[in-house]
Design a protein around this motif. Structure first.
Motif, PDB file in Angstrom:
ATOM      1  N   THR A  26      -1.449   2.772  -6.037  1.00 43.33           N
ATOM      2  CA  THR A  26      -1.631   3.472  -4.766  1.00 43.33           C
ATOM      3  C   THR A  26      -1.334   4.954  -4.929  1.00 43.33           C
ATOM      4  O   THR A  26      -2.094   5.807  -4.451  1.00 43.33           O
ATOM      5  CB  THR A  26      -0.730   2.861  -3.674  1.00 43.33           C
ATOM      6  OG1 THR A  26      -1.110   1.502  -3.476  1.00 43.33           O
ATOM      7  CG2 THR A  26      -0.820   3.625  -2.366  1.00 43.33           C
ATOM      8  N   LYS A  71      -1.482   6.774  -7.633  1.00 43.36           N
ATOM      9  CA  LYS A  71      -2.532   7.411  -8.439  1.00 43.36           C
ATOM     10  C   LYS A  71      -3.799   7.615  -7.623  1.00 43.36           C
ATOM     11  O   LYS A  71      -4.448   8.663  -7.727  1.00 43.36           O
ATOM     12  CB  LYS A  71      -2.813   6.572  -9.679  1.00 43.36           C
ATOM     13  CG  LYS A  71      -1.691   6.649 -10.694  1.00 43.36           C
ATOM     14  CD  LYS A  71      -1.959   5.745 -11.874  1.00 43.36           C
ATOM     15  CE  LYS A  71      -0.782   5.774 -12.836  1.00 43.36           C
ATOM     16  NZ  LYS A  71      -0.983   4.848 -13.970  1.00 43.36           N
ATOM     17  N   GLN A  72      -4.141   6.653  -6.803  1.00 43.98           N
ATOM     18  CA  GLN A  72      -5.332   6.792  -5.958  1.00 43.98           C
ATOM     19  C   GLN A  72      -5.168   7.955  -4.978  1.00 43.98           C
ATOM     20  O   GLN A  72      -6.111   8.712  -4.747  1.00 43.98           O
ATOM     21  CB  GLN A  72      -5.608   5.491  -5.200  1.00 43.98           C
ATOM     22  CG  GLN A  72      -6.107   4.381  -6.086  1.00 43.98           C
ATOM     23  CD  GLN A  72      -6.139   3.031  -5.375  1.00 43.98           C
ATOM     24  OE1 GLN A  72      -5.610   2.880  -4.279  1.00 43.98           O
ATOM     25  NE2 GLN A  72      -6.746   2.045  -6.027  1.00 43.98           N
ATOM     26  N   LEU A  73      -3.988   8.096  -4.420  1.00 44.79           N
ATOM     27  CA  LEU A  73      -3.737   9.198  -3.485  1.00 44.79           C
ATOM     28  C   LEU A  73      -3.823  10.542  -4.196  1.00 44.79           C
ATOM     29  O   LEU A  73      -4.332  11.509  -3.642  1.00 44.79           O
ATOM     30  CB  LEU A  73      -2.372   9.032  -2.818  1.00 44.79           C
ATOM     31  CG  LEU A  73      -2.262   7.885  -1.818  1.00 44.79           C
ATOM     32  CD1 LEU A  73      -0.828   7.707  -1.354  1.00 44.79           C
ATOM     33  CD2 LEU A  73      -3.184   8.112  -0.624  1.00 44.79           C
ATOM     34  N   ARG A  74      -3.347  10.605  -5.438  1.00 46.64           N
ATOM     35  CA  ARG A  74      -3.408  11.861  -6.198  1.00 46.64           C
ATOM     36  C   ARG A  74      -4.852  12.216  -6.521  1.00 46.64           C
ATOM     37  O   ARG A  74      -5.218  13.381  -6.514  1.00 46.64           O
ATOM     38  CB  ARG A  74      -2.583  11.735  -7.480  1.00 46.64           C
ATOM     39  CG  ARG A  74      -1.079  11.691  -7.202  1.00 46.64           C
ATOM     40  CD  ARG A  74      -0.294  11.542  -8.459  1.00 46.64           C
ATOM     41  NE  ARG A  74      -0.267  12.830  -9.149  1.00 46.64           N
ATOM     42  CZ  ARG A  74       0.259  13.000 -10.328  1.00 46.64           C
ATOM     43  NH1 ARG A  74       0.769  11.984 -11.000  1.00 46.64           N
ATOM     44  NH2 ARG A  74       0.278  14.176 -10.904  1.00 46.64           N
ATOM     45  N   TRP A  75      -5.687  11.227  -6.822  1.00 48.94           N
ATOM     46  CA  TRP A  75      -7.092  11.476  -7.154  1.00 48.94           C
ATOM     47  C   TRP A  75      -7.856  12.002  -5.950  1.00 48.94           C
ATOM     48  O   TRP A  75      -8.819  12.740  -6.103  1.00 48.94           O
ATOM     49  CB  TRP A  75      -7.769  10.215  -7.672  1.00 48.94           C
ATOM     50  CG  TRP A  75      -7.290   9.766  -9.025  1.00 48.94           C
ATOM     51  CD1 TRP A  75      -6.793  10.550 -10.016  1.00 48.94           C
ATOM     52  CD2 TRP A  75      -7.268   8.441  -9.525  1.00 48.94           C
ATOM     53  NE1 TRP A  75      -6.453   9.785 -11.115  1.00 48.94           N
ATOM     54  CE2 TRP A  75      -6.737   8.479 -10.827  1.00 48.94           C
ATOM     55  CE3 TRP A  75      -7.632   7.204  -8.998  1.00 48.94           C
ATOM     56  CZ2 TRP A  75      -6.578   7.349 -11.606  1.00 48.94           C
ATOM     57  CZ3 TRP A  75      -7.467   6.086  -9.779  1.00 48.94           C
ATOM     58  CH2 TRP A  75      -6.952   6.148 -11.068  1.00 48.94           C
ATOM     59  N   ARG A  76      -7.457  11.612  -4.756  1.00 53.11           N
ATOM     60  CA  ARG A  76      -8.164  12.030  -3.542  1.00 53.11           C
ATOM     61  C   ARG A  76      -7.879  13.486  -3.189  1.00 53.11           C
ATOM     62  O   ARG A  76      -8.607  14.083  -2.416  1.00 53.11           O
ATOM     63  CB  ARG A  76      -7.755  11.154  -2.358  1.00 53.11           C
ATOM     64  CG  ARG A  76      -8.283   9.742  -2.481  1.00 53.11           C
ATOM     65  CD  ARG A  76      -7.855   8.930  -1.287  1.00 53.11           C
ATOM     66  NE  ARG A  76      -8.119   7.521  -1.540  1.00 53.11           N
ATOM     67  CZ  ARG A  76      -7.563   6.537  -0.864  1.00 53.11           C
ATOM     68  NH1 ARG A  76      -6.724   6.794   0.124  1.00 53.11           N
ATOM     69  NH2 ARG A  76      -7.837   5.281  -1.151  1.00 53.11           N
ATOM     70  N   GLN A  77      -6.813  14.028  -3.710  1.00 52.50           N
ATOM     71  CA  GLN A  77      -6.416  15.406  -3.348  1.00 52.50           C
ATOM     72  C   GLN A  77      -7.232  16.435  -4.092  1.00 52.50           C
ATOM     73  O   GLN A  77      -7.725  16.332  -5.102  1.00 52.50           O
ATOM     74  CB  GLN A  77      -4.936  15.614  -3.624  1.00 52.50           C
ATOM     75  CG  GLN A  77      -4.075  14.789  -2.733  1.00 52.50           C
ATOM     76  CD  GLN A  77      -2.585  14.988  -3.022  1.00 52.50           C
ATOM     77  OE1 GLN A  77      -2.197  15.609  -3.990  1.00 52.50           O
ATOM     78  NE2 GLN A  77      -1.757  14.438  -2.164  1.00 52.50           N
ATOM     79  N   SER A 132       0.813  -1.210   0.000  1.00 52.79           N
ATOM     80  CA  SER A 132       0.000   0.000   0.000  1.00 52.79           C
ATOM     81  C   SER A 132       0.853   1.269   0.000  1.00 52.79           C
ATOM     82  O   SER A 132       0.334   2.358   0.189  1.00 52.79           O
ATOM     83  CB  SER A 132      -0.940  -0.002   1.202  1.00 52.79           C
ATOM     84  OG  SER A 132      -0.195  -0.004   2.386  1.00 52.79           O
TER      85      SER A 132
END
Length: 94
Positions: free
Chosen positions: A86, A88-94, A12
């Motif tokens: 992981t 990319k998912q963190l970037r989408w959440r921002q 993760s």
């Protein structure tokens, strides 16, 4: 800790953190990693700046560079792909 458990523990982690961690474990500077990737790929377009952007999470290396990172850093390709997802998912959440 077994190798399988190590993969799960790092699964993760964003790819930038994974690259930095393994680079440090191997005693490489960003310049040295970039040089190793250039040698492995035959592609001279990569420099320390791009390695820095990966590690800071500003960019996510694509499949081309992931393949060479896998070889140079001796990481399973699946681990790099999971770390890229992981990030990319963190970037989408921002």
């Amino acid at each position: 800790m077994s190798g399988e458990a190590a993969v799960v523990a790092r699964d993760s982690v964003p790819i930038g953190r994974l690259i930095r961690s393994v680079r440090h474990e191997r005693g490489l500077t960003q310049y040295q990693l970039a040089d190793e990737l250039v040698l492995a790929s035959g592609n001279e377009s990569l420099g320390r700046g791009e390695v820095s952007r990966w590690e800071r999470g500003k960019r996510v290396p694509g499949p081309y560079w992931q393949r060479h990172l896998s070889r140079v850093l001796e990481l399973p390709p699946d681990e790099l792909r999971a770390a890229a997802r992981t990030a990319k998912q963190l970037r989408w959440r921002q």
